[in-house]
Design a protein around this motif. Sequence first.
Motif, PDB file in Angstrom:
ATOM      1  N   LEU A  61       8.751 -15.355  -0.391  1.00  0.00           N
ATOM      2  CA  LEU A  61       8.733 -16.525  -1.261  1.00  0.00           C
ATOM      3  C   LEU A  61       9.947 -16.485  -2.174  1.00  0.00           C
ATOM      4  O   LEU A  61      10.226 -15.455  -2.797  1.00  0.00           O
ATOM      5  N   VAL A  62      10.657 -17.599  -2.235  1.00  0.00           N
ATOM      6  CA  VAL A  62      11.692 -17.772  -3.243  1.00  0.00           C
ATOM      7  C   VAL A  62      11.154 -18.823  -4.207  1.00  0.00           C
ATOM      8  O   VAL A  62      11.030 -20.006  -3.850  1.00  0.00           O
ATOM      9  N   GLY A  75      19.901 -31.474  -6.200  1.00  0.00           N
ATOM     10  CA  GLY A  75      21.062 -30.612  -5.978  1.00  0.00           C
ATOM     11  C   GLY A  75      20.692 -29.139  -5.953  1.00  0.00           C
ATOM     12  O   GLY A  75      21.002 -28.430  -4.979  1.00  0.00           O
ATOM     13  N   PRO A  76      20.006 -28.644  -6.996  1.00  0.00           N
ATOM     14  CA  PRO A  76      19.588 -27.242  -6.958  1.00  0.00           C
ATOM     15  C   PRO A  76      18.648 -26.925  -5.789  1.00  0.00           C
ATOM     16  O   PRO A  76      18.791 -25.890  -5.138  1.00  0.00           O
ATOM     17  N   ALA A  77      17.704 -27.813  -5.498  1.00  0.00           N
ATOM     18  CA  ALA A  77      16.756 -27.561  -4.398  1.00  0.00           C
ATOM     19  C   ALA A  77      17.484 -27.456  -3.063  1.00  0.00           C
ATOM     20  O   ALA A  77      17.254 -26.516  -2.287  1.00  0.00           O
ATOM     21  N   ALA A  78      18.390 -28.402  -2.797  1.00  0.00           N
ATOM     22  CA  ALA A  78      19.126 -28.389  -1.528  1.00  0.00           C
ATOM     23  C   ALA A  78      20.080 -27.196  -1.467  1.00  0.00           C
ATOM     24  O   ALA A  78      20.232 -26.565  -0.410  1.00  0.00           O
ATOM     25  N   GLY A  79      20.711 -26.865  -2.593  1.00  0.00           N
ATOM     26  CA  GLY A  79      21.614 -25.719  -2.627  1.00  0.00           C
ATOM     27  C   GLY A  79      20.889 -24.419  -2.317  1.00  0.00           C
ATOM     28  O   GLY A  79      21.392 -23.572  -1.570  1.00  0.00           O
ATOM     29  N   LEU A  80      19.695 -24.258  -2.876  1.00  0.00           N
ATOM     30  CA  LEU A  80      18.901 -23.061  -2.609  1.00  0.00           C
ATOM     31  C   LEU A  80      18.414 -23.027  -1.166  1.00  0.00           C
ATOM     32  O   LEU A  80      18.396 -21.966  -0.533  1.00  0.00           O
ATOM     33  N   ALA A  81      18.018 -24.180  -0.634  1.00  0.00           N
ATOM     34  CA  ALA A  81      17.576 -24.238   0.767  1.00  0.00           C
ATOM     35  C   ALA A  81      18.708 -23.784   1.692  1.00  0.00           C
ATOM     36  O   ALA A  81      18.480 -23.016   2.641  1.00  0.00           O
ATOM     37  N   PHE A  83      21.333 -21.842   0.788  1.00  0.00           N
ATOM     38  CA  PHE A  83      21.640 -20.441   0.483  1.00  0.00           C
ATOM     39  C   PHE A  83      20.676 -19.491   1.199  1.00  0.00           C
ATOM     40  O   PHE A  83      21.091 -18.468   1.751  1.00  0.00           O
ATOM     41  N   PHE A  84      19.374 -19.822   1.173  1.00  0.00           N
ATOM     42  CA  PHE A  84      18.370 -18.945   1.769  1.00  0.00           C
ATOM     43  C   PHE A  84      18.047 -19.295   3.226  1.00  0.00           C
ATOM     44  O   PHE A  84      17.214 -18.642   3.848  1.00  0.00           O
ATOM     45  N   GLY A  85      18.697 -20.326   3.770  1.00  0.00           N
ATOM     46  CA  GLY A  85      18.470 -20.713   5.161  1.00  0.00           C
ATOM     47  C   GLY A  85      17.072 -21.230   5.428  1.00  0.00           C
ATOM     48  O   GLY A  85      16.465 -20.930   6.463  1.00  0.00           O
TER      49      GLY A  85
END
Length: 195
Positions: A61-62, A75-81, A83-85
């Motif tokens: 879980l992230v 923006g943050p949600a898509a960037g994290l998605a 980054f973590f694949g």
Amino acid sequence: MPHTWLVVGLGNPGPRYEKTRHNVGQMVLDELAARRGAVFRVHKANARTAETWLRPGADKLVLAKPNSFMNVSGGPAAGLARFFGVDPGRVVVVHDELDIPFDTIKLKSGGGHGGHNGVRDVAKALGTADFPRVRVGIGRPPGRQDPADWVLDPFGSAERATLAAHLSDAADAVETLIEHGLVAAQQRFHAPPAS
């Protein structure tokens, strides 16, 4: 094989908004992190994240709390998605819901945003609305109070009396969704209370 899930709690940054109804999604993430002893740290994708596991040997879980304001959470949600694949089907968005009573949790995947600007922005940034959501009821304001003011107010004293149980139920809903799937989670949390 274990997967990685990104659980995004919507809200607004800073102490002014921390205890408001609009931040209930982030409060649920605090509960999920506390259950696992996970600590939030600053991430370069304009968010605070805590990396943990559903349970030992299970899915990763992230937990993510965007540092942006609600209406620009995408923006943050898509960037994290990225980054973590994590593909959108494993991005769980936890958010407040005006059209659901305070003590109620509803889950869905896909469909419209129901006027929720945070959900709208996440869908736009991910390029799809097909992601699961845990909708945490905050109810509509009494009388003629503007809903925009209501969501930015702290919970009232009657709500605070049962808020911990509400947040715990919402955290249970996230865990059930990830471990057992959307339908099983809906069957558990959409059922009318036993009389």
